[in-house]
Design a protein around this motif. Structure first.
Motif, PDB file in Angstrom:
ATOM      1  N   ARG A 193       0.862  -1.190   0.000  1.00 26.28           N
ATOM      2  CA  ARG A 193       0.000   0.000   0.000  1.00 26.28           C
ATOM      3  C   ARG A 193       0.893   1.232   0.000  1.00 26.28           C
ATOM      4  O   ARG A 193       2.043   1.167   0.426  1.00 26.28           O
ATOM      5  CB  ARG A 193      -0.970   0.008   1.198  1.00 26.28           C
ATOM      6  CG  ARG A 193      -0.338  -0.145   2.545  1.00 26.28           C
ATOM      7  CD  ARG A 193      -1.400  -0.291   3.650  1.00 26.28           C
ATOM      8  NE  ARG A 193      -2.163  -1.507   3.507  1.00 26.28           N
ATOM      9  CZ  ARG A 193      -1.828  -2.693   4.060  1.00 26.28           C
ATOM     10  NH1 ARG A 193      -0.732  -2.804   4.776  1.00 26.28           N
ATOM     11  NH2 ARG A 193      -2.583  -3.728   3.897  1.00 26.28           N
ATOM     12  N   THR A 194       0.373   2.318  -0.470  1.00 27.52           N
ATOM     13  CA  THR A 194       1.174   3.530  -0.610  1.00 27.52           C
ATOM     14  C   THR A 194       1.359   4.222   0.738  1.00 27.52           C
ATOM     15  O   THR A 194       0.652   3.938   1.714  1.00 27.52           O
ATOM     16  CB  THR A 194       0.490   4.515  -1.575  1.00 27.52           C
ATOM     17  OG1 THR A 194      -0.767   4.920  -1.002  1.00 27.52           O
ATOM     18  CG2 THR A 194       0.248   3.881  -2.942  1.00 27.52           C
ATOM     19  N   VAL A 195       2.302   5.153   0.769  1.00 23.23           N
ATOM     20  CA  VAL A 195       2.512   5.970   1.967  1.00 23.23           C
ATOM     21  C   VAL A 195       1.217   6.682   2.346  1.00 23.23           C
ATOM     22  O   VAL A 195       0.820   6.715   3.512  1.00 23.23           O
ATOM     23  CB  VAL A 195       3.645   6.989   1.735  1.00 23.23           C
ATOM     24  CG1 VAL A 195       3.660   8.041   2.837  1.00 23.23           C
ATOM     25  CG2 VAL A 195       4.994   6.287   1.660  1.00 23.23           C
ATOM     26  N   SER A 196       0.536   7.255   1.355  1.00 25.60           N
ATOM     27  CA  SER A 196      -0.685   8.014   1.641  1.00 25.60           C
ATOM     28  C   SER A 196      -1.785   7.119   2.204  1.00 25.60           C
ATOM     29  O   SER A 196      -2.570   7.553   3.060  1.00 25.60           O
ATOM     30  CB  SER A 196      -1.175   8.733   0.383  1.00 25.60           C
ATOM     31  OG  SER A 196      -1.423   7.823  -0.669  1.00 25.60           O
ATOM     32  N   THR A 197      -1.856   5.867   1.773  1.00 21.90           N
ATOM     33  CA  THR A 197      -2.867   4.958   2.322  1.00 21.90           C
ATOM     34  C   THR A 197      -2.590   4.664   3.782  1.00 21.90           C
ATOM     35  O   THR A 197      -3.509   4.687   4.611  1.00 21.90           O
ATOM     36  CB  THR A 197      -2.919   3.655   1.511  1.00 21.90           C
ATOM     37  OG1 THR A 197      -3.452   3.934   0.214  1.00 21.90           O
ATOM     38  CG2 THR A 197      -3.823   2.620   2.181  1.00 21.90           C
ATOM     39  N   TYR A 198      -1.344   4.379   4.119  1.00 21.19           N
ATOM     40  CA  TYR A 198      -1.019   4.169   5.532  1.00 21.19           C
ATOM     41  C   TYR A 198      -1.454   5.370   6.365  1.00 21.19           C
ATOM     42  O   TYR A 198      -2.127   5.233   7.401  1.00 21.19           O
ATOM     43  CB  TYR A 198       0.489   3.952   5.708  1.00 21.19           C
ATOM     44  CG  TYR A 198       0.960   2.534   5.505  1.00 21.19           C
ATOM     45  CD1 TYR A 198       0.567   1.517   6.370  1.00 21.19           C
ATOM     46  CD2 TYR A 198       1.817   2.214   4.452  1.00 21.19           C
ATOM     47  CE1 TYR A 198       1.010   0.214   6.189  1.00 21.19           C
ATOM     48  CE2 TYR A 198       2.264   0.904   4.265  1.00 21.19           C
ATOM     49  CZ  TYR A 198       1.862  -0.095   5.137  1.00 21.19           C
ATOM     50  OH  TYR A 198       2.304  -1.380   4.951  1.00 21.19           O
ATOM     51  N   VAL A 199      -1.074   6.557   5.924  1.00 17.22           N
ATOM     52  CA  VAL A 199      -1.340   7.766   6.695  1.00 17.22           C
ATOM     53  C   VAL A 199      -2.836   8.059   6.763  1.00 17.22           C
ATOM     54  O   VAL A 199      -3.395   8.318   7.843  1.00 17.22           O
ATOM     55  CB  VAL A 199      -0.583   8.964   6.094  1.00 17.22           C
ATOM     56  CG1 VAL A 199      -1.001  10.267   6.771  1.00 17.22           C
ATOM     57  CG2 VAL A 199       0.926   8.766   6.226  1.00 17.22           C
ATOM     58  N   ASN A 200      -3.521   7.993   5.633  1.00 20.11           N
ATOM     59  CA  ASN A 200      -4.947   8.334   5.606  1.00 20.11           C
ATOM     60  C   ASN A 200      -5.814   7.311   6.327  1.00 20.11           C
ATOM     61  O   ASN A 200      -6.831   7.670   6.943  1.00 20.11           O
ATOM     62  CB  ASN A 200      -5.417   8.519   4.165  1.00 20.11           C
ATOM     63  CG  ASN A 200      -4.860   9.784   3.546  1.00 20.11           C
ATOM     64  OD1 ASN A 200      -4.712  10.799   4.226  1.00 20.11           O
ATOM     65  ND2 ASN A 200      -4.528   9.732   2.269  1.00 20.11           N
ATOM     66  N   ASP A 201      -5.435   6.038   6.269  1.00 20.21           N
ATOM     67  CA  ASP A 201      -6.185   5.019   7.018  1.00 20.21           C
ATOM     68  C   ASP A 201      -6.117   5.305   8.517  1.00 20.21           C
ATOM     69  O   ASP A 201      -7.117   5.153   9.241  1.00 20.21           O
ATOM     70  CB  ASP A 201      -5.629   3.620   6.741  1.00 20.21           C
ATOM     71  CG  ASP A 201      -6.126   3.039   5.429  1.00 20.21           C
ATOM     72  OD1 ASP A 201      -6.958   3.688   4.756  1.00 20.21           O
ATOM     73  OD2 ASP A 201      -5.684   1.925   5.067  1.00 20.21           O
TER      74      ASP A 201
END
Length: 244
Positions: A193-201
């Motif tokens: 998963r992307t960096v943004s997915t980790y952060v946004n989740d």
């Protein structure tokens, strides 16, 4: 779907046992110096370690005067080793898939996880579970393989004909999902998963981001193993610290 449990394959487990982090513990983990700096005080705290493996973080928490320590891991082999290395009955080990945890709300002050969540399919759902079982003001700190590292199934450098490292390739970064990789064995399932997915989740689950780190090897590590200098060329680990 049946959770993959490579660590209970004896050959895989025997290979894992040869790794520096298995032999030396936390001091043998290249990212530990950064992860440790991101942890809050553990004194009188209830601590949960997800994907606890040999129990290194559990024993670290107990040594640092945590009031309660629980380690969760799917692997029977890992927990057997953890029990062998642990001489304190106050540390509780539970054999269970990380995705299936079901602790009471507000049970833990600190949740830790090391290099486990890239084996988890639904990170957002797990983030919600972790949020629920944490106390208000609690800290959640975890490491995963960096998305730059998990993007390609090959998870390897590009070499020239002489075998010299040229560069680290990135492809299919935006294409999230299952990757069949080679780590101590063939067909090891990981989830990119992307960096943004980790952060946004994490944000959507209710957490507040405290810090994001992309660890580099120390000079001591590079002196001990000259090949570690290549780890300065791309991040291998991704560590996030968030607060409820």
């Amino acid at each position: 779907m049946m959770k993959q449990n490579k660590y209970d394959d004896q050959r895989f487990f025997d290979e894992y046992a040869k790794m520096p982090r298995s032999i030396l513990g936390l001091e043998g983990a290249g990212e530990w110096h950064v992860l440790e700096s991101m942890l809050p005080s553990l004194e009188n705290k209830a601590v949960l370690d997800l994907g606890c493996g040999y129990g290194w973080h559990c024993r670290y928490a107990h040594k640092n005067r945590a009031s309660k320590v629980v380690g969760v891991d799917l692997s029977k082999q890992m927990l057997k080793k953890a029990a062998e290395l642990t001489d304190d009955s106050s540390i509780i080990y539970i054999q269970e898939a990380i995705e299936e945890i079901n602790f009471d709300n507000h049970s833990f002050d600190v949740v830790i996880s090391s290099l486990a969540f890239h084996y988890i399919k639904d990170f957002y759902k797990l983030s919600q579970k972790i949020y629920d079982c944490m106390k208000k003001g609690g800290h959640f700190v975890f490491s995963v393989e960096h998305p730059i590292f998990t993007a390609r199934e090959e998870q390897d450098w590009i070499y020239n004909e002489e075998g010299t490292i040229l560069h680290w390739p990135i492809d299919n970064y935006q294409l999230e999902g299952l990757r069949q990789t080679n780590f101590l064995a063939d067909n090891v399932i990981k989830y990119h998963r992307t960096v943004s997915t980790y952060v946004n989740d994490l944000i959507q689950a209710g957490f507040r981001i405290r810090a994001i780190k992309e660890p580099m090897p120390t000079a001591e590590w590079i002196e001990r193993d000259p090949n570690m200098k290549h780890e300065l060329r791309r991040p291998m680990f991704f560590i996030l610290a968030v607060e409820k």
